[in-house]
Scaffold this motif. Structure first.
Motif, PDB file in Angstrom:
ATOM      1  N   ALA A 165       1.518   6.774  -6.570  1.00  0.00           N
ATOM      2  CA  ALA A 165      -0.454   7.959  -7.010  1.00  0.00           C
ATOM      3  C   ALA A 165       0.008   9.415  -6.980  1.00  0.00           C
ATOM      4  CB  ALA A 165      -1.414   7.466  -6.140  1.00  0.00           C
ATOM      5  N   GLN A 216      -5.172   5.790   2.849  1.00  0.00           N
ATOM      6  CA  GLN A 216      -6.257   6.845   3.204  1.00  0.00           C
ATOM      7  C   GLN A 216      -7.529   6.570   3.079  1.00  0.00           C
ATOM      8  OE1 GLN A 216      -3.759   8.819   4.271  1.00  0.00           O
ATOM      9  NE2 GLN A 216      -2.083   7.553   4.356  1.00  0.00           N
ATOM     10  N   GLU A 217      -8.340   6.331   4.438  1.00  0.00           N
ATOM     11  CA  GLU A 217      -9.571   6.995   4.546  1.00  0.00           C
ATOM     12  C   GLU A 217     -10.016   8.084   3.960  1.00  0.00           C
ATOM     13  OE1 GLU A 217     -12.010   4.465   4.899  1.00  0.00           O
ATOM     14  OE2 GLU A 217     -10.305   2.800   5.291  1.00  0.00           O
ATOM     15  N   THR A 276      -7.152   7.690  -6.960  1.00  0.00           N
ATOM     16  CA  THR A 276      -6.367   6.523  -6.386  1.00  0.00           C
ATOM     17  C   THR A 276      -7.484   5.374  -5.788  1.00  0.00           C
ATOM     18  OG1 THR A 276      -5.265   8.808  -5.577  1.00  0.00           O
ATOM     19  CG2 THR A 276      -4.360   6.648  -3.967  1.00  0.00           C
ATOM     20  N   ASP A 277      -8.499   5.763  -5.071  1.00  0.00           N
ATOM     21  CA  ASP A 277      -9.191   4.916  -4.575  1.00  0.00           C
ATOM     22  C   ASP A 277      -9.101   3.432  -5.643  1.00  0.00           C
ATOM     23  OD1 ASP A 277      -9.344   5.644  -2.072  1.00  0.00           O
ATOM     24  OD2 ASP A 277     -11.431   6.371  -2.560  1.00  0.00           O
ATOM     25  N   PHE A 299      -6.606   1.379  -6.022  1.00  0.00           N
ATOM     26  CA  PHE A 299      -5.749   0.260  -5.620  1.00  0.00           C
ATOM     27  C   PHE A 299      -6.611  -0.589  -5.413  1.00  0.00           C
ATOM     28  CE2 PHE A 299      -3.708   3.162  -3.051  1.00  0.00           C
ATOM     29  CZ  PHE A 299      -3.057   2.556  -2.214  1.00  0.00           C
ATOM     30  N   ASP A 300      -8.254  -0.709  -5.884  1.00  0.00           N
ATOM     31  CA  ASP A 300      -9.367  -1.413  -6.291  1.00  0.00           C
ATOM     32  C   ASP A 300      -8.477  -2.494  -7.279  1.00  0.00           C
ATOM     33  OD1 ASP A 300     -11.099  -0.335  -4.527  1.00  0.00           O
ATOM     34  OD2 ASP A 300     -12.161  -0.064  -5.722  1.00  0.00           O
ATOM     35  N   LEU A 335       1.751   1.816  -3.921  1.00  0.00           N
ATOM     36  CA  LEU A 335       1.109   2.388  -4.059  1.00  0.00           C
ATOM     37  C   LEU A 335       0.880   4.198  -3.963  1.00  0.00           C
ATOM     38  CD1 LEU A 335      -1.621  -0.658  -4.660  1.00  0.00           C
ATOM     39  CD2 LEU A 335      -0.160   0.403  -5.587  1.00  0.00           C
ATOM     40  N   THR A 336       0.715   4.194  -2.538  1.00  0.00           N
ATOM     41  CA  THR A 336       0.753   6.203  -2.173  1.00  0.00           C
ATOM     42  C   THR A 336       1.152   6.476  -3.350  1.00  0.00           C
ATOM     43  OG1 THR A 336      -0.707   5.049   0.032  1.00  0.00           O
ATOM     44  CG2 THR A 336      -0.085   7.409   0.184  1.00  0.00           C
ATOM     45  N   ALA A 383       1.378  -1.164  -0.144  1.00  0.00           N
ATOM     46  CA  ALA A 383       0.162   0.106   0.164  1.00  0.00           C
ATOM     47  C   ALA A 383       1.050   1.127   0.312  1.00  0.00           C
ATOM     48  CB  ALA A 383      -1.241   0.136   1.383  1.00  0.00           C
ATOM     49  N   LYS A 425      -6.898  -2.238   0.151  1.00  0.00           N
ATOM     50  CA  LYS A 425      -7.169  -1.428   0.099  1.00  0.00           C
ATOM     51  C   LYS A 425      -6.927  -0.663   0.655  1.00  0.00           C
ATOM     52  CE  LYS A 425     -10.694  -0.207   4.448  1.00  0.00           C
ATOM     53  NZ  LYS A 425     -11.120  -0.693   5.640  1.00  0.00           N
ATOM     54  N   ASN A 426      -6.676   1.576   0.018  1.00  0.00           N
ATOM     55  CA  ASN A 426      -7.033   2.860   0.373  1.00  0.00           C
ATOM     56  C   ASN A 426      -6.491   2.870   1.609  1.00  0.00           C
ATOM     57  OD1 ASN A 426      -5.262   5.125   0.273  1.00  0.00           O
ATOM     58  ND2 ASN A 426      -7.315   5.692  -0.766  1.00  0.00           N
TER      59      ASN A 426
END
Length: 257
Positions: free
Chosen positions: A73, A96-97, A83-84, A87-88, A69-70, A66, A93-94
């Motif tokens: 992004a 960063q909620e 970004t969501d 991750f999908d 990926l962050t 993760a 799961k991202n």
């Protein structure tokens, strides 16, 4: 393998080619054959190896983290929705909620909705604190939302107020489900500065909460029949529905039909 043969590869390549050197803060150079940024440039911006980026553009995401990926992004200057989606596509799961403090309009709209609703309805934040409710909810939950000096935290009401045990039908089972739903709700936030003290206090003050928390049960928050024994209105049956705003999902709008 052609990067466009996988959804992940096609998405990464399209956004790499869309980003100009000027947007990325890089010199444009005199001669550039590639559209947008080169793989090496994106990899440098993201702090990963060009080989990793090549693998990702080939759809090989089995070992990607993760954190990687962050950073990717951010290098590609993706929006929150993009970004969501990244991750999908990678099957993660991202972390960063979406936070409600970034979308104050979500809370404002819900607060304006509640008085216009005839059914009991209230709004909880990510720590299950009631931040808004309507008159019907105050009348139903007379020892919680209708009591001026009561804690507005639903967990305090359920586990620390004796009235809840007679008010909530089948309290032991509802308490078990509530703790399991709370664990699912908090997810990776268990150790943050606000959550950890809340959990420690509840575990210290409520042996039942501590026992249920140690069981490590996890359940999705669900609706369904809810029974109550109201001190004035007597036995009541309600159908509970919980909704979350798309742009601030840490809020929960709970309605009892």
């Amino acid at each position: 393998m052609d990067s466009t043969s996988t959804p992940l590869g096609a998405f990464l390549r399209a956004h790499r080619e869309r980003l100009t050197p000027q947007q990325a803060g890089l010199p444009s150079g005199l001669r550039r054959r590639a559209k947008g940024l080169r793989r090496e440039e994106v990899a440098q911006l993201a702090g990963i190896s060009p080989t990793w980026l090549t693998w990702l553009e080939q759809g090989r995401s089995e070992s990607v983290s993760a954190h990687t990926l962050t950073r990717l992004a951010a290098a590609l200057q993706l929006s929150g929705a993009e970004t969501d989606y990244l991750f999908d596509l990678a099957g993660l799961k991202n972390p960063q909620e979406k936070r409600a403090d970034a979308n104050p309009q979500a809370r404002e709209i819900l607060e304006r909705m509640l008085p216009r609703m005839d059914m009991p309805a209230y709004m909880l934040d990510r720590h299950w604190q009631a931040v808004a409710w309507n008159l019907a909810a105050a009348e139903l939950f007379c020892d919680w939302l209708g009591k001026p000096d009561a804690s507005r935290n639903q967990l305090d009401f359920v586990f620390l107020m004796p009235e809840a045990r007679t008010f909530i039908d089948n309290w032991p089972e509802r308490a078990r489900r509530i703790v399991a739903e709370l664990r699912a709700d908090l997810g990776q936030q268990l150790d943050d500065a606000a959550t950890a003290p809340m959990l420690e206090r509840l575990r210290r003050l409520s042996p039942e909460f501590d026992r249920l928390w140690r069981q490590q049960d996890v359940l999705e928050r669900e609706g369904g029949e809810r029974g109550f024994h109201h001190p004035r209105l007597g036995p009541l049956q309600k159908q509970q529905i919980t909704l979350r705003p798309a742009n601030a999902p840490e809020f929960k709008l709970v309605m009892l039909l």
